[in-house]
Design a protein around this motif. Structure first.
Motif, PDB file in Angstrom:
ATOM      1  N   GLY A 104      34.363  49.853  18.907  1.00 55.62           N
ATOM      2  CA  GLY A 104      34.187  50.713  20.075  1.00 55.62           C
ATOM      3  C   GLY A 104      32.758  50.824  20.560  1.00 55.62           C
ATOM      4  O   GLY A 104      32.404  51.794  21.232  1.00 55.62           O
ATOM      5  N   LEU A 105      31.929  49.839  20.233  1.00 53.64           N
ATOM      6  CA  LEU A 105      30.530  49.871  20.648  1.00 53.64           C
ATOM      7  C   LEU A 105      30.383  49.433  22.108  1.00 53.64           C
ATOM      8  O   LEU A 105      31.242  48.729  22.645  1.00 53.64           O
ATOM      9  N   HIS A 106      29.278  49.821  22.719  1.00 55.67           N
ATOM     10  CA  HIS A 106      28.940  49.333  24.050  1.00 55.67           C
ATOM     11  C   HIS A 106      28.568  47.861  23.934  1.00 55.67           C
ATOM     12  O   HIS A 106      27.853  47.476  22.995  1.00 55.67           O
ATOM     13  N   ILE A 107      29.001  47.061  24.895  1.00 60.24           N
ATOM     14  CA  ILE A 107      28.643  45.649  24.940  1.00 60.24           C
ATOM     15  C   ILE A 107      27.850  45.428  26.225  1.00 60.24           C
ATOM     16  O   ILE A 107      28.359  45.683  27.320  1.00 60.24           O
ATOM     17  N   PHE A 108      26.623  44.980  26.079  1.00 58.51           N
ATOM     18  CA  PHE A 108      25.783  44.661  27.234  1.00 58.51           C
ATOM     19  C   PHE A 108      25.546  43.159  27.268  1.00 58.51           C
ATOM     20  O   PHE A 108      25.382  42.523  26.224  1.00 58.51           O
ATOM     21  N   THR A 109      25.524  42.596  28.472  1.00 58.87           N
ATOM     22  CA  THR A 109      25.226  41.174  28.624  1.00 58.87           C
ATOM     23  C   THR A 109      23.936  40.959  29.397  1.00 58.87           C
ATOM     24  O   THR A 109      23.517  39.835  29.597  1.00 58.87           O
ATOM     25  N   SER A 110      23.328  42.049  29.808  1.00 58.80           N
ATOM     26  CA  SER A 110      22.044  41.981  30.514  1.00 58.80           C
ATOM     27  C   SER A 110      21.225  43.198  30.115  1.00 58.80           C
ATOM     28  O   SER A 110      21.747  44.323  30.082  1.00 58.80           O
ATOM     29  N   PRO A 111      19.936  43.008  29.869  1.00 60.22           N
ATOM     30  CA  PRO A 111      19.102  44.175  29.554  1.00 60.22           C
ATOM     31  C   PRO A 111      19.065  45.186  30.691  1.00 60.22           C
ATOM     32  O   PRO A 111      18.894  46.375  30.459  1.00 60.22           O
ATOM     33  N   ALA A 112      19.269  44.715  31.915  1.00 59.10           N
ATOM     34  CA  ALA A 112      19.261  45.613  33.068  1.00 59.10           C
ATOM     35  C   ALA A 112      20.410  46.621  33.002  1.00 59.10           C
ATOM     36  O   ALA A 112      20.333  47.682  33.638  1.00 59.10           O
ATOM     37  N   ASP A 113      21.454  46.308  32.241  1.00 59.71           N
ATOM     38  CA  ASP A 113      22.597  47.208  32.126  1.00 59.71           C
ATOM     39  C   ASP A 113      22.393  48.319  31.104  1.00 59.71           C
ATOM     40  O   ASP A 113      23.185  49.251  31.012  1.00 59.71           O
ATOM     41  N   ILE A 114      21.335  48.217  30.308  1.00 63.36           N
ATOM     42  CA  ILE A 114      21.074  49.216  29.275  1.00 63.36           C
ATOM     43  C   ILE A 114      20.367  50.403  29.913  1.00 63.36           C
ATOM     44  O   ILE A 114      19.260  50.261  30.438  1.00 63.36           O
ATOM     45  N   PRO A 115      20.989  51.570  29.889  1.00 63.01           N
ATOM     46  CA  PRO A 115      20.364  52.732  30.526  1.00 63.01           C
ATOM     47  C   PRO A 115      19.158  53.214  29.727  1.00 63.01           C
ATOM     48  O   PRO A 115      19.195  53.264  28.499  1.00 63.01           O
ATOM     49  N   PRO A 116      18.077  53.573  30.415  1.00 66.18           N
ATOM     50  CA  PRO A 116      16.923  54.118  29.700  1.00 66.18           C
ATOM     51  C   PRO A 116      17.235  55.530  29.219  1.00 66.18           C
ATOM     52  O   PRO A 116      18.068  56.237  29.795  1.00 66.18           O
ATOM     53  N   VAL A 117      16.562  55.926  28.161  1.00 68.03           N
ATOM     54  CA  VAL A 117      16.692  57.290  27.651  1.00 68.03           C
ATOM     55  C   VAL A 117      15.926  58.193  28.621  1.00 68.03           C
ATOM     56  O   VAL A 117      14.790  57.892  29.014  1.00 68.03           O
ATOM     57  N   GLN A 118      16.565  59.266  29.004  1.00 68.47           N
ATOM     58  CA  GLN A 118      15.940  60.214  29.952  1.00 68.47           C
ATOM     59  C   GLN A 118      15.138  61.259  29.218  1.00 68.47           C
ATOM     60  O   GLN A 118      15.433  61.749  28.242  1.00 68.47           O
TER      61      GLN A 118
END
Length: 118
Positions: A104-118
């Motif tokens: 159930g982990l998040h799967i990212f295929t682009s670093p641009a899809d990783i949300p920054p920590v606010q």
């Protein structure tokens, strides 16, 4: 999030050490941007390679290598929140994505899809 960066290690290298190192460097190139976005980057290689050496591995694919290399990445996924799948074809990386989905982990295929920590 702790994010495992999964990409080719041996794929397409014919086990040439220079090409393998290039693959590792490619994966590592994503680590600092992930860190700067507020997350913890991780490569399975960072854990596996020292242990493989301690286990007495003499070459890629020998018994000691196979005992540790992919199994530690699979265990690591149990502690991760996400995977960033990068690079070209790789059965091992695709297996990391499959395991990540089952966890159930998040799967990212682009670093641009990783949300920054606010």
């Amino acid at each position: 999030m702790m994010i495992l960066i999964a990409g080719p290690y041996r794929s397409g290298t014919n086990d040439d050490p220079a090409l393998i190192q290039k693959n590792v460097e490619q994966m590592q190139s994503y680590a600092l941007p992930i860190f700067r976005a507020g997350h913890i980057p991780m490569l399975g290689e960072w854990l596996a390679l020292p242990l493989v050496e301690l286990a007495g591995s003499k070459k890629i694919g020998d018994e000691a290598f196979n005992e540790i290399f992919h199994p530690i990445a699979t265990r690591l996924l149990e502690k991760c929140d996400a995977v960033l799948r990068v690079g070209g074809p790789s059965a091992g990386s695709d297996e990391m994505v499959r395991v990540s989905r089952s966890l159930g982990l998040h799967i990212f295929t682009s670093p641009a899809d990783i949300p920054p920590v606010q």
